[in-house]
Design a protein around this motif. Structure first.
Motif, PDB file in Angstrom:
ATOM      1  N   ASP A  96       0.813  -1.216   0.000  1.00 51.31           N
ATOM      2  CA  ASP A  96       0.000   0.000   0.000  1.00 51.31           C
ATOM      3  C   ASP A  96       0.843   1.262   0.000  1.00 51.31           C
ATOM      4  O   ASP A  96       0.650   2.160  -0.817  1.00 51.31           O
ATOM      5  CB  ASP A  96      -0.946   0.014   1.208  1.00 51.31           C
ATOM      6  N   SER A  97       1.801   1.332   0.912  1.00 47.44           N
ATOM      7  CA  SER A  97       2.555   2.583   1.053  1.00 47.44           C
ATOM      8  C   SER A  97       3.977   2.503   0.522  1.00 47.44           C
ATOM      9  O   SER A  97       4.619   3.532   0.344  1.00 47.44           O
ATOM     10  CB  SER A  97       2.600   2.986   2.528  1.00 47.44           C
ATOM     11  N   LEU A  98       4.466   1.300   0.289  1.00 47.94           N
ATOM     12  CA  LEU A  98       5.857   1.102  -0.129  1.00 47.94           C
ATOM     13  C   LEU A  98       6.829   1.825   0.808  1.00 47.94           C
ATOM     14  O   LEU A  98       7.857   2.326   0.388  1.00 47.94           O
ATOM     15  CB  LEU A  98       6.084   1.551  -1.570  1.00 47.94           C
ATOM     16  N   ALA A  99       6.485   1.883   2.079  1.00 50.42           N
ATOM     17  CA  ALA A  99       7.335   2.557   3.057  1.00 50.42           C
ATOM     18  C   ALA A  99       7.812   1.609   4.142  1.00 50.42           C
ATOM     19  O   ALA A  99       8.540   2.006   5.034  1.00 50.42           O
ATOM     20  CB  ALA A  99       6.580   3.716   3.701  1.00 50.42           C
ATOM     21  N   ARG A 100       7.400   0.337   4.061  1.00 50.72           N
ATOM     22  CA  ARG A 100       7.780  -0.607   5.104  1.00 50.72           C
ATOM     23  C   ARG A 100       8.247  -1.905   4.447  1.00 50.72           C
ATOM     24  O   ARG A 100       7.548  -2.482   3.620  1.00 50.72           O
ATOM     25  CB  ARG A 100       6.590  -0.876   6.029  1.00 50.72           C
ATOM     26  N   VAL A 101       9.448  -2.344   4.827  1.00 51.05           N
ATOM     27  CA  VAL A 101      10.016  -3.597   4.329  1.00 51.05           C
ATOM     28  C   VAL A 101      10.406  -4.429   5.540  1.00 51.05           C
ATOM     29  O   VAL A 101      11.191  -3.980   6.379  1.00 51.05           O
ATOM     30  CB  VAL A 101      11.249  -3.342   3.431  1.00 51.05           C
ATOM     31  N   ALA A 102       9.860  -5.634   5.647  1.00 53.07           N
ATOM     32  CA  ALA A 102      10.159  -6.532   6.763  1.00 53.07           C
ATOM     33  C   ALA A 102      11.199  -7.561   6.340  1.00 53.07           C
ATOM     34  O   ALA A 102      11.138  -8.088   5.233  1.00 53.07           O
ATOM     35  CB  ALA A 102       8.889  -7.232   7.227  1.00 53.07           C
ATOM     36  N   HIS A 103      12.149  -7.837   7.236  1.00 46.60           N
ATOM     37  CA  HIS A 103      13.239  -8.748   6.895  1.00 46.60           C
ATOM     38  C   HIS A 103      12.973 -10.198   7.261  1.00 46.60           C
ATOM     39  O   HIS A 103      13.580 -11.095   6.701  1.00 46.60           O
ATOM     40  CB  HIS A 103      14.563  -8.280   7.503  1.00 46.60           C
ATOM     41  N   GLY A 104      12.083 -10.490   8.202  1.00 50.41           N
ATOM     42  CA  GLY A 104      11.763 -11.863   8.561  1.00 50.41           C
ATOM     43  C   GLY A 104      12.777 -12.558   9.453  1.00 50.41           C
ATOM     44  O   GLY A 104      12.695 -13.759   9.657  1.00 50.41           O
ATOM     45  N   LEU A 105      13.738 -11.824   9.993  1.00 51.53           N
ATOM     46  CA  LEU A 105      14.749 -12.412  10.874  1.00 51.53           C
ATOM     47  C   LEU A 105      14.447 -12.137  12.341  1.00 51.53           C
ATOM     48  O   LEU A 105      15.307 -12.328  13.201  1.00 51.53           O
ATOM     49  CB  LEU A 105      16.138 -11.878  10.519  1.00 51.53           C
ATOM     50  N   GLY A 106      13.252 -11.684  12.636  1.00 49.16           N
ATOM     51  CA  GLY A 106      12.838 -11.362  13.991  1.00 49.16           C
ATOM     52  C   GLY A 106      11.807 -10.261  13.948  1.00 49.16           C
ATOM     53  O   GLY A 106      11.501  -9.719  12.881  1.00 49.16           O
ATOM     54  N   GLY A 107      11.260  -9.924  15.097  1.00 46.27           N
ATOM     55  CA  GLY A 107      10.228  -8.892  15.152  1.00 46.27           C
ATOM     56  C   GLY A 107       8.919  -9.414  14.591  1.00 46.27           C
ATOM     57  O   GLY A 107       8.783 -10.573  14.235  1.00 46.27           O
ATOM     58  N   ASN A 108       7.938  -8.510  14.492  1.00 46.19           N
ATOM     59  CA  ASN A 108       6.624  -8.931  14.015  1.00 46.19           C
ATOM     60  C   ASN A 108       6.347  -8.544  12.562  1.00 46.19           C
ATOM     61  O   ASN A 108       5.331  -8.909  11.997  1.00 46.19           O
ATOM     62  CB  ASN A 108       5.522  -8.383  14.925  1.00 46.19           C
ATOM     63  N   ASP A 132      15.417  -5.282  15.413  1.00 49.72           N
ATOM     64  CA  ASP A 132      14.836  -6.471  16.045  1.00 49.72           C
ATOM     65  C   ASP A 132      15.209  -7.769  15.335  1.00 49.72           C
ATOM     66  O   ASP A 132      14.363  -8.593  15.009  1.00 49.72           O
ATOM     67  CB  ASP A 132      13.316  -6.330  16.159  1.00 49.72           C
ATOM     68  N   VAL A 133      16.504  -7.958  15.121  1.00 43.10           N
ATOM     69  CA  VAL A 133      17.022  -9.175  14.505  1.00 43.10           C
ATOM     70  C   VAL A 133      17.273 -10.216  15.593  1.00 43.10           C
ATOM     71  O   VAL A 133      17.837  -9.894  16.637  1.00 43.10           O
ATOM     72  CB  VAL A 133      18.326  -8.880  13.722  1.00 43.10           C
ATOM     73  N   ASN A 134      16.870 -11.439  15.356  1.00 39.80           N
ATOM     74  CA  ASN A 134      17.059 -12.525  16.310  1.00 39.80           C
ATOM     75  C   ASN A 134      18.534 -12.896  16.411  1.00 39.80           C
ATOM     76  O   ASN A 134      19.269 -12.800  15.429  1.00 39.80           O
ATOM     77  CB  ASN A 134      16.239 -13.743  15.872  1.00 39.80           C
TER      78      ASN A 134
END
Length: 195
Positions: A96-108, A132-134
């Protein structure tokens, strides 16, 4: 007339007792509870090469696009990363906003576990920050990104610059320093600065 009961009809039914079933269920439950964190760490550890590969390709493409320009990274931001990674099967991009990219190595993946990109040094460099990286990603992520980043800072249990190729004297990459800077859980932050 008296009926004779056949000896086979008198046989006792054989099966598991309630106590036996309860014990087996308790053992399976305990093994599951102990095994889930290990499985989570294993999954995260296996994602590290894929995430690092996507980030390395982004860095290489960005550096190639900026060649021959005095301040090639002026105005670069997370939106630039989001547009470059919108078709990625590894990184999750907010369509939607192209302002958030999640890495999937931790966090929600919505308010934590995100990647941020920002220009630095008047557009001469840019920094890719993962929050928030594991700890399962330490130091693998830093080891893979040290090929393209001139400066790497890890903040977890403590803050440490684990590579700085531009300082005098230069700080060579140290996987041991990266590992010792990380703390348990999804609490680590990595900042990769690219010139």
């Amino acid at each position: 007339m008296a009926r004779r009961v056949c000896s086979s009809a008198r046989r006792r039914q054989v099966g598991f007792s309630l106590v036996e079933v309860s014990i087996v269920t308790a053992i399976v439950l305990i093994v599951s509870i102990l095994g889930i964190p290990a499985i989570n760490s294993y999954v995260i550890e296996n994602k590290v090469p894929k995430v690092a590969g996507e980030l390395q390709r982004y860095v290489a493409r960005t550096k190639a696009n900026g060649q021959g320009v005095t301040s090639p990274y002026t105005g670069i931001d997370t939106g630039n990363l989001a547009r470059a990674m919108r078709n990625s099967s590894i990184l999750a991009v907010d369509a939607d906003s192209l302002a958030r990219v999640a890495h999937g190595l931790g966090g929600n993946g919505t308010s934590s576990g995100l990647i941020a990109v920002a220009a630095g040094n008047g557009g001469a460099s840019f920094t890719v920050t993962l929050d928030d990286v594991n700890d399962a990603a330490c130091p693998g992520l830093a080891s893979m990104m040290q090929r393209v980043a001139q400066r790497i800072e890890v903040t977890g249990g403590s803050a440490a610059v684990v590579k700085d190729a531009l300082s005098a004297p230069a700080v060579a990459y140290s996987a041991l320093a990266a590992e010792s800077a990380c703390s348990n859980g999804d609490t680590n932050q990595f900042a990769f600065t690219i010139w």
